[in-house]
Design a protein around this motif. Sequence first.
Motif, PDB file in Angstrom:
ATOM      1  N   UNK A  73       1.016  -1.306  -0.044  1.00 14.93           N
ATOM      2  CA  UNK A  73      -0.199  -0.065   0.105  1.00 14.93           C
ATOM      3  C   UNK A  73       0.879   1.299  -0.117  1.00 14.93           C
ATOM      4  N   UNK A  74       2.019   1.056   0.686  1.00 21.27           N
ATOM      5  CA  UNK A  74       3.056   2.411   0.989  1.00 21.27           C
ATOM      6  C   UNK A  74       3.562   2.546  -0.552  1.00 21.27           C
ATOM      7  N   UNK A  75       3.767   1.527  -1.437  1.00 22.59           N
ATOM      8  CA  UNK A  75       4.363   1.643  -2.835  1.00 22.59           C
ATOM      9  C   UNK A  75       3.243   2.399  -3.667  1.00 22.59           C
ATOM     10  N   UNK A  76       2.254   2.257  -3.301  1.00 18.30           N
ATOM     11  CA  UNK A  76       0.988   2.932  -4.197  1.00 18.30           C
ATOM     12  C   UNK A  76       0.577   4.104  -3.927  1.00 18.30           C
ATOM     13  N   UNK A 121      -8.386  -2.536   2.313  1.00 19.61           N
ATOM     14  CA  UNK A 121      -9.526  -1.478   1.719  1.00 19.61           C
ATOM     15  C   UNK A 121      -8.715  -0.843   0.523  1.00 19.61           C
ATOM     16  N   UNK A 122      -7.584  -0.273   1.117  1.00 20.88           N
ATOM     17  CA  UNK A 122      -6.878   0.511  -0.024  1.00 20.88           C
ATOM     18  C   UNK A 122      -6.195  -0.275  -1.131  1.00 20.88           C
ATOM     19  N   UNK A 123      -6.003  -1.447  -0.812  1.00 15.71           N
ATOM     20  CA  UNK A 123      -5.205  -2.324  -1.989  1.00 15.71           C
ATOM     21  C   UNK A 123      -6.527  -2.805  -2.727  1.00 15.71           C
ATOM     22  N   UNK A 124      -7.605  -3.042  -2.250  1.00  8.65           N
ATOM     23  CA  UNK A 124      -9.031  -3.307  -3.068  1.00  8.65           C
ATOM     24  C   UNK A 124      -9.090  -2.145  -4.065  1.00  8.65           C
ATOM     25  N   UNK A 125      -9.154  -0.929  -3.431  1.00 11.99           N
ATOM     26  CA  UNK A 125      -9.453   0.158  -4.388  1.00 11.99           C
ATOM     27  C   UNK A 125      -8.647   0.244  -5.367  1.00 11.99           C
ATOM     28  N   UNK A 126      -7.053  -0.130  -5.080  1.00 12.01           N
ATOM     29  CA  UNK A 126      -6.006   0.083  -6.048  1.00 12.01           C
ATOM     30  C   UNK A 126      -5.836  -0.797  -7.177  1.00 12.01           C
ATOM     31  N   UNK A 127      -5.969  -2.117  -6.517  1.00  9.94           N
ATOM     32  CA  UNK A 127      -5.697  -3.112  -7.480  1.00  9.94           C
ATOM     33  C   UNK A 127      -6.611  -3.992  -8.134  1.00  9.94           C
ATOM     34  N   UNK A 185     -13.288  -8.182   4.155  1.00  9.92           N
ATOM     35  CA  UNK A 185     -12.950  -9.058   5.105  1.00  9.92           C
ATOM     36  C   UNK A 185     -12.419 -10.538   4.480  1.00  9.92           C
ATOM     37  N   UNK A 186     -13.002 -10.710   3.349  1.00 10.23           N
ATOM     38  CA  UNK A 186     -12.317 -11.931   2.541  1.00 10.23           C
ATOM     39  C   UNK A 186     -11.027 -11.757   2.255  1.00 10.23           C
ATOM     40  N   UNK A 187     -10.726 -10.562   1.760  1.00 10.64           N
ATOM     41  CA  UNK A 187      -9.104 -10.335   1.488  1.00 10.64           C
ATOM     42  C   UNK A 187      -8.226 -10.390   2.762  1.00 10.64           C
TER      43      UNK A 187
END
Length: 304
Positions: A73-76, A121-127, A185-187
């Motif tokens: 997440x910090x990379x993105x 949540x952030x990673x789901x939005x980004x990837x 939650x699943x992630x």
Amino acid sequence: MDYQKILNRIENELREFKDAGNVASYIPELCTVEPSKFGVHLITIDNRSYYLGDSDEKFSIQSISKVLSLTLAFMLEDDSLWERVGVEPSGTSFNSLVQLEYEQGIPRNPFINAGALVICDILISRLQNPKQKLLEFARKLSGSSSIDYCIRVSESERQVGYKNAALINLMKSYGNIKNNIETVLDFYFTLCSIEMTCQELAQTFLFLALNGVNPLINERIISVSKSKRINAIMQLCGFYDEAGEFSFKVGLPGKSGIGGGIVAIQPGKYSVAVWSPKLNEKGNSIKGMKVLELLTTKTQSSIF
Ligand code: GLU
């Protein structure tokens, strides 16, 4: 430094060590592990390995995976990340709800469950496919293509995941979760179910000992500044409500998980992973903490 000699001495000293704790039981599948398992793997920045015991056996890394999701997440995201999650120790248990209400849905740090859920949540939005991306990331850092999620563990956690469901609902009510709660939650449960050996863990986290560069592939993963910051968060928040104790006795940044694993970093020198499933009441591996305390005592080195 003859790390193998030091590890052997530690193993001898701990032969009679009584770790009276218990294997994590609130996730039923984690109870199936043999409590006497014990492994250590230390890798220096010039890629020399030293190890003991069951260091080549996979185990559930649980919360240690939160360092990987934070790194991704910090990379993105850069510094906007810190608008949604803090960098302070929580002083409460890893799945506590109380503080989250006082602080209006902004978790104290990315390593308590609430903070890790925000990172998911952030990673789901980004990837497009965060599960796959995270797995590829772990495989790349470790150089091991056999790293995988364990569906039995993630399913087992899902069935008892009431507290995590409560945390995410509370944060959603404050607007700090953007995606569908079930998807996040699943992630999260899947992320926590990653299995690695001590060798794979130590190798994966070696980039944090080298200012953000992974020596295996000779590639910069994150900037020097971000590497320093991740180490700082591990130092202050990596051991649930026992980060002070770990700093006091060991003096290295690190992260533990309720599977009994701990990874710790000596910046500029090495990364070390320990696994022993019996936990103390705070959720940290008792023997794992002892091994690392003896390691920094005998090598007379810590970050302080
Ligand atoms: N999956 C675990 C939970 O959410 C992680 C616990 C841990 O290792 O801290 O409760």
